[in-house]
Scaffold this motif. Structure first.
Motif, PDB file in Angstrom:
ATOM      1  N   ASN A 136      50.531  26.720 -31.873  1.00  0.00           N
ATOM      2  CA  ASN A 136      49.089  26.722 -32.101  1.00  0.00           C
ATOM      3  C   ASN A 136      48.466  25.389 -31.713  1.00  0.00           C
ATOM      4  OD1 ASN A 136      47.989  29.175 -32.988  1.00  0.00           O
ATOM      5  ND2 ASN A 136      49.093  28.984 -34.918  1.00  0.00           N
ATOM      6  N   SER A 137      49.151  24.309 -32.094  1.00  0.00           N
ATOM      7  CA  SER A 137      48.612  22.991 -31.751  1.00  0.00           C
ATOM      8  C   SER A 137      48.538  22.813 -30.246  1.00  0.00           C
ATOM      9  CB  SER A 137      49.495  21.894 -32.360  1.00  0.00           C
ATOM     10  OG  SER A 137      49.225  21.772 -33.724  1.00  0.00           O
ATOM     11  N   LEU A 138      49.583  23.243 -29.565  1.00  0.00           N
ATOM     12  CA  LEU A 138      49.619  23.055 -28.120  1.00  0.00           C
ATOM     13  C   LEU A 138      48.597  23.948 -27.433  1.00  0.00           C
ATOM     14  CD1 LEU A 138      53.506  23.018 -27.608  1.00  0.00           C
ATOM     15  CD2 LEU A 138      51.974  21.065 -27.583  1.00  0.00           C
ATOM     16  N   ASP A 139      48.498  25.165 -27.916  1.00  0.00           N
ATOM     17  CA  ASP A 139      47.643  26.132 -27.242  1.00  0.00           C
ATOM     18  C   ASP A 139      46.172  25.933 -27.600  1.00  0.00           C
ATOM     19  OD1 ASP A 139      47.198  28.174 -25.541  1.00  0.00           O
ATOM     20  OD2 ASP A 139      47.873  29.767 -26.879  1.00  0.00           O
ATOM     21  N   HIS A 140      45.893  25.818 -28.900  1.00  0.00           N
ATOM     22  CA  HIS A 140      44.491  25.763 -29.343  1.00  0.00           C
ATOM     23  C   HIS A 140      44.039  24.373 -29.749  1.00  0.00           C
ATOM     24  CE1 HIS A 140      44.939  29.993 -29.265  1.00  0.00           C
ATOM     25  NE2 HIS A 140      45.677  30.076 -30.351  1.00  0.00           N
ATOM     26  N   GLY A 141      44.948  23.554 -30.183  1.00  0.00           N
ATOM     27  CA  GLY A 141      44.556  22.240 -30.707  1.00  0.00           C
ATOM     28  C   GLY A 141      44.276  21.233 -29.617  1.00  0.00           C
ATOM     29  N   ILE A 142      45.302  20.871 -28.915  1.00  0.00           N
ATOM     30  CA  ILE A 142      45.158  19.810 -27.911  1.00  0.00           C
ATOM     31  C   ILE A 142      44.440  20.354 -26.676  1.00  0.00           C
ATOM     32  CG2 ILE A 142      46.432  18.219 -26.431  1.00  0.00           C
ATOM     33  CD1 ILE A 142      48.542  18.046 -28.639  1.00  0.00           C
ATOM     34  N   GLU A 143      43.424  19.602 -26.248  1.00  0.00           N
ATOM     35  CA  GLU A 143      42.586  20.045 -25.146  1.00  0.00           C
ATOM     36  C   GLU A 143      43.284  19.871 -23.801  1.00  0.00           C
ATOM     37  OE1 GLU A 143      42.120  17.446 -27.111  1.00  0.00           O
ATOM     38  OE2 GLU A 143      40.104  17.344 -27.950  1.00  0.00           O
ATOM     39  N   THR A 144      42.688  20.445 -22.780  1.00  0.00           N
ATOM     40  CA  THR A 144      43.179  20.223 -21.420  1.00  0.00           C
ATOM     41  C   THR A 144      42.917  18.770 -21.029  1.00  0.00           C
ATOM     42  OG1 THR A 144      41.056  20.832 -20.480  1.00  0.00           O
ATOM     43  CG2 THR A 144      42.672  22.615 -20.791  1.00  0.00           C
ATOM     44  N   ARG A 145      43.556  18.329 -19.955  1.00  0.00           N
ATOM     45  CA  ARG A 145      43.359  16.938 -19.500  1.00  0.00           C
ATOM     46  C   ARG A 145      41.869  16.665 -19.269  1.00  0.00           C
ATOM     47  NH1 ARG A 145      48.419  15.544 -16.368  1.00  0.00           N
ATOM     48  NH2 ARG A 145      49.734  17.364 -16.528  1.00  0.00           N
ATOM     49  N   GLU A 146      41.209  17.604 -18.582  1.00  0.00           N
ATOM     50  CA  GLU A 146      39.803  17.398 -18.228  1.00  0.00           C
ATOM     51  C   GLU A 146      38.946  17.302 -19.486  1.00  0.00           C
ATOM     52  OE1 GLU A 146      41.698  19.951 -17.168  1.00  0.00           O
ATOM     53  OE2 GLU A 146      42.220  19.147 -15.187  1.00  0.00           O
ATOM     54  N   ALA A 147      39.214  18.210 -20.431  1.00  0.00           N
ATOM     55  CA  ALA A 147      38.405  18.220 -21.652  1.00  0.00           C
ATOM     56  C   ALA A 147      38.603  16.937 -22.446  1.00  0.00           C
ATOM     57  CB  ALA A 147      38.765  19.436 -22.503  1.00  0.00           C
ATOM     58  N   ARG A 148      39.816  16.446 -22.465  1.00  0.00           N
ATOM     59  CA  ARG A 148      40.091  15.207 -23.218  1.00  0.00           C
ATOM     60  C   ARG A 148      39.381  14.017 -22.576  1.00  0.00           C
ATOM     61  NH1 ARG A 148      44.050  15.289 -27.041  1.00  0.00           N
ATOM     62  NH2 ARG A 148      44.348  13.034 -26.864  1.00  0.00           N
ATOM     63  N   ILE A 149      39.450  13.964 -21.251  1.00  0.00           N
ATOM     64  CA  ILE A 149      38.787  12.853 -20.563  1.00  0.00           C
ATOM     65  C   ILE A 149      37.280  12.944 -20.798  1.00  0.00           C
ATOM     66  CG2 ILE A 149      38.262  11.908 -18.282  1.00  0.00           C
ATOM     67  CD1 ILE A 149      41.144  12.815 -17.478  1.00  0.00           C
ATOM     68  N   ALA A 150      36.745  14.166 -20.740  1.00  0.00           N
ATOM     69  CA  ALA A 150      35.306  14.350 -20.965  1.00  0.00           C
ATOM     70  C   ALA A 150      34.920  13.941 -22.384  1.00  0.00           C
ATOM     71  CB  ALA A 150      34.934  15.802 -20.711  1.00  0.00           C
ATOM     72  N   ALA A 151      35.856  14.137 -23.332  1.00  0.00           N
ATOM     73  CA  ALA A 151      35.581  13.785 -24.730  1.00  0.00           C
ATOM     74  C   ALA A 151      35.855  12.308 -25.008  1.00  0.00           C
ATOM     75  CB  ALA A 151      36.422  14.654 -25.648  1.00  0.00           C
ATOM     76  N   GLY A 152      36.235  11.574 -23.983  1.00  0.00           N
ATOM     77  CA  GLY A 152      36.503  10.140 -24.148  1.00  0.00           C
ATOM     78  C   GLY A 152      37.844   9.849 -24.777  1.00  0.00           C
ATOM     79  N   LYS A 153      38.748  10.821 -24.709  1.00  0.00           N
ATOM     80  CA  LYS A 153      40.096  10.615 -25.278  1.00  0.00           C
ATOM     81  C   LYS A 153      41.084  10.259 -24.180  1.00  0.00           C
ATOM     82  CE  LYS A 153      39.797  13.989 -29.069  1.00  0.00           C
ATOM     83  NZ  LYS A 153      40.388  15.222 -29.587  1.00  0.00           N
ATOM     84  N   ARG A 154      42.261   9.802 -24.595  1.00  0.00           N
ATOM     85  CA  ARG A 154      43.348   9.596 -23.630  1.00  0.00           C
ATOM     86  C   ARG A 154      43.727  10.942 -23.014  1.00  0.00           C
ATOM     87  NH1 ARG A 154      48.127   8.211 -26.637  1.00  0.00           N
ATOM     88  NH2 ARG A 154      49.170   8.011 -24.630  1.00  0.00           N
ATOM     89  N   GLU A 155      44.101  10.889 -21.760  1.00  0.00           N
ATOM     90  CA  GLU A 155      44.458  12.140 -21.083  1.00  0.00           C
ATOM     91  C   GLU A 155      45.644  12.795 -21.787  1.00  0.00           C
ATOM     92  OE1 GLU A 155      45.136  11.835 -16.816  1.00  0.00           O
ATOM     93  OE2 GLU A 155      46.581  13.472 -16.975  1.00  0.00           O
ATOM     94  N   LYS A 156      46.522  11.941 -22.278  1.00  0.00           N
ATOM     95  CA  LYS A 156      47.732  12.471 -22.916  1.00  0.00           C
ATOM     96  C   LYS A 156      47.477  12.745 -24.401  1.00  0.00           C
ATOM     97  CE  LYS A 156      51.951  10.964 -21.935  1.00  0.00           C
ATOM     98  NZ  LYS A 156      53.150  10.115 -21.866  1.00  0.00           N
ATOM     99  N   GLY A 157      47.643  13.980 -24.802  1.00  0.00           N
ATOM    100  CA  GLY A 157      47.502  14.318 -26.206  1.00  0.00           C
ATOM    101  C   GLY A 157      48.778  14.006 -26.964  1.00  0.00           C
ATOM    102  N   VAL A 158      48.634  13.880 -28.272  1.00  0.00           N
ATOM    103  CA  VAL A 158      49.796  13.549 -29.100  1.00  0.00           C
ATOM    104  C   VAL A 158      50.012  14.648 -30.142  1.00  0.00           C
ATOM    105  CG1 VAL A 158      50.794  11.907 -30.740  1.00  0.00           C
ATOM    106  CG2 VAL A 158      49.468  11.075 -28.794  1.00  0.00           C
ATOM    107  N   LEU A 159      51.230  15.139 -30.175  1.00  0.00           N
ATOM    108  CA  LEU A 159      51.621  16.069 -31.231  1.00  0.00           C
ATOM    109  C   LEU A 159      52.667  15.350 -32.078  1.00  0.00           C
ATOM    110  CD1 LEU A 159      51.530  18.986 -32.384  1.00  0.00           C
ATOM    111  CD2 LEU A 159      53.521  19.464 -30.987  1.00  0.00           C
ATOM    112  N   ARG A 160      52.363  15.211 -33.337  1.00  0.00           N
ATOM    113  CA  ARG A 160      53.239  14.447 -34.221  1.00  0.00           C
ATOM    114  C   ARG A 160      53.850  15.382 -35.264  1.00  0.00           C
ATOM    115  NH1 ARG A 160      53.257   8.979 -34.797  1.00  0.00           N
ATOM    116  NH2 ARG A 160      51.355   8.888 -33.558  1.00  0.00           N
ATOM    117  N   ILE A 161      55.165  15.418 -35.307  1.00  0.00           N
ATOM    118  CA  ILE A 161      55.851  16.224 -36.317  1.00  0.00           C
ATOM    119  C   ILE A 161      56.609  15.268 -37.224  1.00  0.00           C
ATOM    120  CG2 ILE A 161      57.487  18.105 -36.716  1.00  0.00           C
ATOM    121  CD1 ILE A 161      57.011  19.043 -33.880  1.00  0.00           C
TER     122      ILE A 161
END
Lengths: 78, 870
Positions: free
Chosen positions: B607-632
């Motif tokens: 769920n986190s990968l599919d719905h949580g973390i955005e695509t590269r483009e969406a993250r860059i547009a949101a001012g985030k790092r291109e690389k998303g982080v999933l922490r377990i």
């Protein structure tokens, strides 16, 4: 147990299995200059063969099997 | 199931997991030799172990993977993601086959075809195709092996004769050090190998002192000459295909004369005559000439070796291969190929028959032979000769005698020269005869000649220093740091655990007995004694429970280790750049708890990968790092293991959740309006809820988080969700450390007793009735500045209302999800450890109860399912 030790003469008879390697090893630790009589050894597991080769012992009687006997002919390259 | 196969299956799974984890690590740090070696070793071990069973496709596919990794290891092939993909795919196939082995003890029917296809894909990456196939991929060459010249000359001669001009195989066998543990007996394999002509046993590396040898580690190496076909040999050695190296050789490659050159004039005479005889085709005379000369020369010399090969050649091939014969004869004259001499007993065996094996007897015989040769030389001088040949004869005899003395480790060059000079000057042979007599074995006995040291047939045993006692096997094992691990079938542990649980419940009966002794029989003293005994048994059972539980405790890494692969595959599929961070993987929990955690965690991660973390483009547009982080992360909290899956994705939009819930009819418009953002977010745990418009093969089927919640609740845990729009989402799962024994507290309610899991209980309190207020439609009270809603248990269970007004209420504060709720009961009773059994028979499916437990007095206790009830 298919091996017995009388003074420093170690006689291995019959069919020796890998299970005999550990007790043979421990027994050989207490034997100076062992002499092996393998004349009645029908089969010798590799683990037993290499213990004989690694000890200081000489082989009085080689096993009847040609290839087992061949194991004791050459000097091991250390 | 075959015991060996039963042992192989979990080991194979461990190795596959190691290899898979290592390959993912390699993708990140391709140049790490440690990781490469670890992966290679795991695959190599798996291949070796699988060879014990009739699973040839499995062995071959793993072999192909091993070959590929081998080239990565040697730097011949650069690792890339595609190669990792293919390797992982193949290991997945192997993993499926292991499952099939466990279920049916055989591979699927299409295993051979699958193996062929997968192995071809893997081998397509190999930088260098093997010149000669070894089983299924072992690279070999056709150069004669270097060890060929180390084979005893007698063996090479035997093989040469047996080959009769046909090619033969020179192959070596380096068994794995741990081969004994795989049930292998290398010598037995060799004894039954086809077409064996000669075998030499040596060691793989220098041996340690005897007293520190590991008797169960194989360090022998075997070098073999064989007349078998390559196919027959490969078939025979198929289970150890990676341990053998086969070379095809011509018989002439066995002709390797060895020894120290001992050129003398007599050799020149021989060569001249031999060439004439060869030219005339007079092979019989040539053979006699060779025998005569052989009786005169030092047997360990190069010339003697060449002469012996001449004899063998004549005997087996006659004039055929004349060029080889001429080369050998030429060698007698030039004596140029000087190499270290061979063990002398080997040479004697060929010339004069085998020597007795013991070294002392060999030494005596060796000296006798030297004496015999020397006497012959003296006899040669006694025969008449013309003036032309006497000089050459003297030179020849002198050389032979010097060699004879050297052969017995005694340099007598000066004495020989003096004796020969006496013969030349005055025809006096006495001096030489006296010298030769020193070689007589009787003189050896009288210690009148130099001592003789012959090569030993066995390595030297180095005794331990006097101050060090011989190490016992136990101390050796400890010194080597060998972990003492016992693999035990889980069902056996479960039996013990169940018995411990029964014991704990039976122990509760003592408490009941004490109460009866005091209240029914009025014996307070006996009641006290029973309670004392109860305390002792309680301590022992608790220790027993802790001990057994510790056996079942496993690190959460057992569950986490699949996530690197999962995250890698899914992120590649979604074209998202995601970094996985795992923390606390050493945290331990009961094996059953971990197993119950596996599926929920996979859902959460997907769920986190599919719905949580955005695509590269969406993250860059949101001012985030291109690389998303999933922490377990995993940690212990009291008697719980807490697992959190957190992402730095887009979070859950409460407005969108409410709208979707309205659309699905899960909430009313009024309910949605009053709903907090947190409550709205928690709607994702509702069955059938999904905000994702598209159903993907990863998630979005509307079952994910509902399944998570159900599984966690079933395991006695709870799940909570925190989310911040645009920042990320964290789902936290709390599970009891163990599911075997449940600690409960019993409560009274309208004359009945119910059990409540202690895990849910925050505290108990007696609350004055006037502190209970009605807020909207709900009763509440304030506990340390917090408003706690109240639920009356009798009302929830639809039991008769209590007509009697109480001054104070017994309130048990419990935590459901993230909320605290005050449960009003008639009274608190005791705390117990019980085994909760699922509802059966007429009780099955009864809402509000999670199971039953047996009390010490034999009564059945209903355990409340507060999550459902409240």
């Amino acid at each position: 147990m298919p091996f017995r030790i009388d003074d420093n003469v170690v006689t291995i008879d019959g069919h020796s299995l890998v299970e005999e390697a550990q007790p043979l090893f421990e027994a050989l630790l207490g034997v100076d200059e062992p002499i092996f009589d393998l004349g009645q050894a029908q089969t010798l597991h590799t683990a037993v063969v290499q213990l004989v080769l690694a000890s200081t012992g000489r082989v009085l009687k080689a096993p009847p099997d040609r290839w087992l006997a061949a194991c004791f002919r050459d000097r091991i390259v250390a | 199931m075959n015991a060996l196969l039963a042992q192989f299956i979990p080991e194979a799974r461990d190795l596959l997991e190691q290899a898979g984890a290592g390959m993912l690590a390699l993708e990140r740090e391709a140049n790490s030799p440690t990781v490469i070696n670890d992966v290679f070793r795991a695959v190599h071990t798996l291949k070796g172990s699988s060879g014990l069973f009739d699973v040839v496709p499995l062995t071959r596919l793993v072999h192909a993977a091993e070959d590929l990794l081998g080239e990565v290891r040697t730097g011949e092939l650069a690792l890339n993601s595609e190669i990792v993909d293919r390797l992982l795919d193949s290991l997945d196939v192997v993993s499926g086959w292991i499952d099939a082995l466990e279920a049916r003890e055989e591979l699927p029917v299409d295993a051979e075809a699958t193996m062929t296809e997968r192995a071809a894909v893997l081998r397509a990456w190999l930088a260098h195709r093997p010149a000669i196939s070894m089983g299924n991929g072992r690279v070999s060459s056709n150069e004669p092996p270097a060890w060929l010249s180390d084979l005893p000359e007698a063996d090479r001669m035997d093989a040469y004769g047996a080959a009769s001009g046909r090619p033969l195989l020179a192959w070596s066998f380096d068994p794995e050090e741990s081969c004994f543990f795989n049930g292998n007996d290398p010598i037995a394999m060799l004894q039954h190998s086809p077409g064996m002509l000669a075998m030499r046993t040596t060691s793989c590396e220098p041996l340690p002192a005897f007293n520190v040898l590991d008797p169960l580690a194989c360090w022998l190496r075997f070098e073999v000459l064989s007349l078998a076909s390559r196919e027959a040999l490969e078939e025979h050695m198929r289970y150890v295909a990676d341990c053998i190296d086969i070379r095809e050789i011509e018989p002439c490659e066995l002709v390797i004369p060895r020894g120290a050159s001992a050129a003398t004039p007599v050799f020149r005479d021989f060569v001249r005559v031999a060439r004439q005889q060869l030219e005339l085709g007079d092979l019989n005379t040539l053979a006699r000439s060779i025998s005569t000369l052989l009786s005169m020369v030092a047997p360990e010399s190069l010339q003697a070796s060449a002469l012996r090969w001449c004899k063998v050649h004549l005997a087996s091939r006659g004039i055929e291969g004349r060029a080889d014969l001429e080369r050998l004869i030429g060698l007698v004259e030039t004596g140029t190929a000087a190499t270290p001499s061979e063990p002398i007993e080997t040479i004697h065996k060929k010339v004069d028959g085998p020597l007795p094996q013991p070294a002392d007897q060999g030494a005596a015989t060796h000296r006798e032979l030297a004496h015999k040769i020397a006497l012959q030389q003296v006899k040669i001088l006694e025969t008449s000769a013309d003036a032309k040949s006497i000089t050459g004869r003297l030179e020849s005899v002198a050389e032979v005698l010097k060699n004879v003395f050297r052969a017995v480790a005694a340099d007598a060059s000066a004495e020989v020269d003096a004796g020969v000079a006496a013969v030349a000057l005055s025809n006096d042979i006495g001096q030489l005869r006296a010298l030769v007599s020193t070689l007589d074995s009787h003189s050896l006995a009288n210690n009148q000649s130099p001592s003789i040291e012959l090569p030993r047939a066995v390595p030297v045993y180095v005794p331990p220093p006097p101050s060090l006692p011989a190490a016992s096997s136990e101390s050796l094992g400890e010194a080597k740091g060998i972990p003492r691990v016992l693999r035990v079938d889980q069902s056996k542990i479960d039996v013990i655990m169940n018995l411990v649980a029964e014991l704990i419940v039976a122990k509760n009966g003592l408490s009941y007995l004490a109460t009866r002794a005091e209240q029914v029989h009025g014996s307070r003293a006996i009641a006290r004694e029973i309670k004392d005994q109860f305390a002792v048994i309680d301590r022992i059972t608790q220790g027993l429970q802790v001990g057994v539980m510790s056996v079942r405790m496993m690190p959460v890494s057992q569950v986490f280790q699949r996530f690197p692969r999962l995250v890698r595959d899914i992120s590649r599929k979604l074209d998202k750049n995601i970094e996985l961070v795992i923390e606390g993987e050493d945290t331990e929990a009961d094996k059953n708890v971990l197993e119950s955690l596996t599926d929920p965690l996979i859902h959460m991660v997907r769920n986190s990968l599919d719905h949580g973390i955005e695509t590269r483009e969406a993250r860059i547009a949101a001012g985030k790092r291109e690389k998303g982080v999933l922490r377990i992360t995993a940690r212990h909290e009291n008697d719980f293991v807490v697992i959190e899956v957190a992402d730095d994705g887009k979070g859950i939009d409460p407005r969108r959740v409410k709208a979707k819930a309205l659309q699905l009819g899960l909430v009313s418009a009024e309910g949605a309006g009053q709903m907090s953002d947190q409550d709205a977010a928690n709607l994702v745990f509702t069955a059938g809820f999904s905000t994702n418009e598209e159903v993907s093969d990863l998630s979005g089927r509307g079952v994910g988080m509902d399944v998570v919640r159900s599984a966690v609740l079933k395991a006695g845990g709870d799940v909570a969700l925190r989310t911040t729009l645009g920042v990320g989402t964290a789902v936290t799962v709390r599970l009891p450390l163990t599911m075997a024994v449940t600690r409960i507290v019993t409560v009274d309610c309208r004359g009945r007793i119910f059990g409540i899991p202690m895990d849910l209980v925050v505290e108990t309190a007696k609350i004055k009735s006037d502190r209970i207020h009605r807020f909207k439609s709900m009763e509440t009270f304030v506990l340390r500045d917090a408003i706690i809603p109240i639920v009356r248990l009798a009302r929830s269970l639809q039991l008769p209302e209590d007509v009697q007004r109480r001054d104070e209420e017994a309130v048990m504060v419990v935590r459901i999800g993230g909320d605290r709720i005050g449960l009003v009961v008639d009274g608190f009773r005791e705390r117990l450890e019980v085994i909760v059994k699922p509802l059966e028979g007429v009780l099955e499916g009864m809402p509000g109860f999670s199971g039953t437990a047996l009390l010490g007095d034999g009564r059945v206790l209903l355990i409340l399912d507060l999550q459902e009830l409240l």
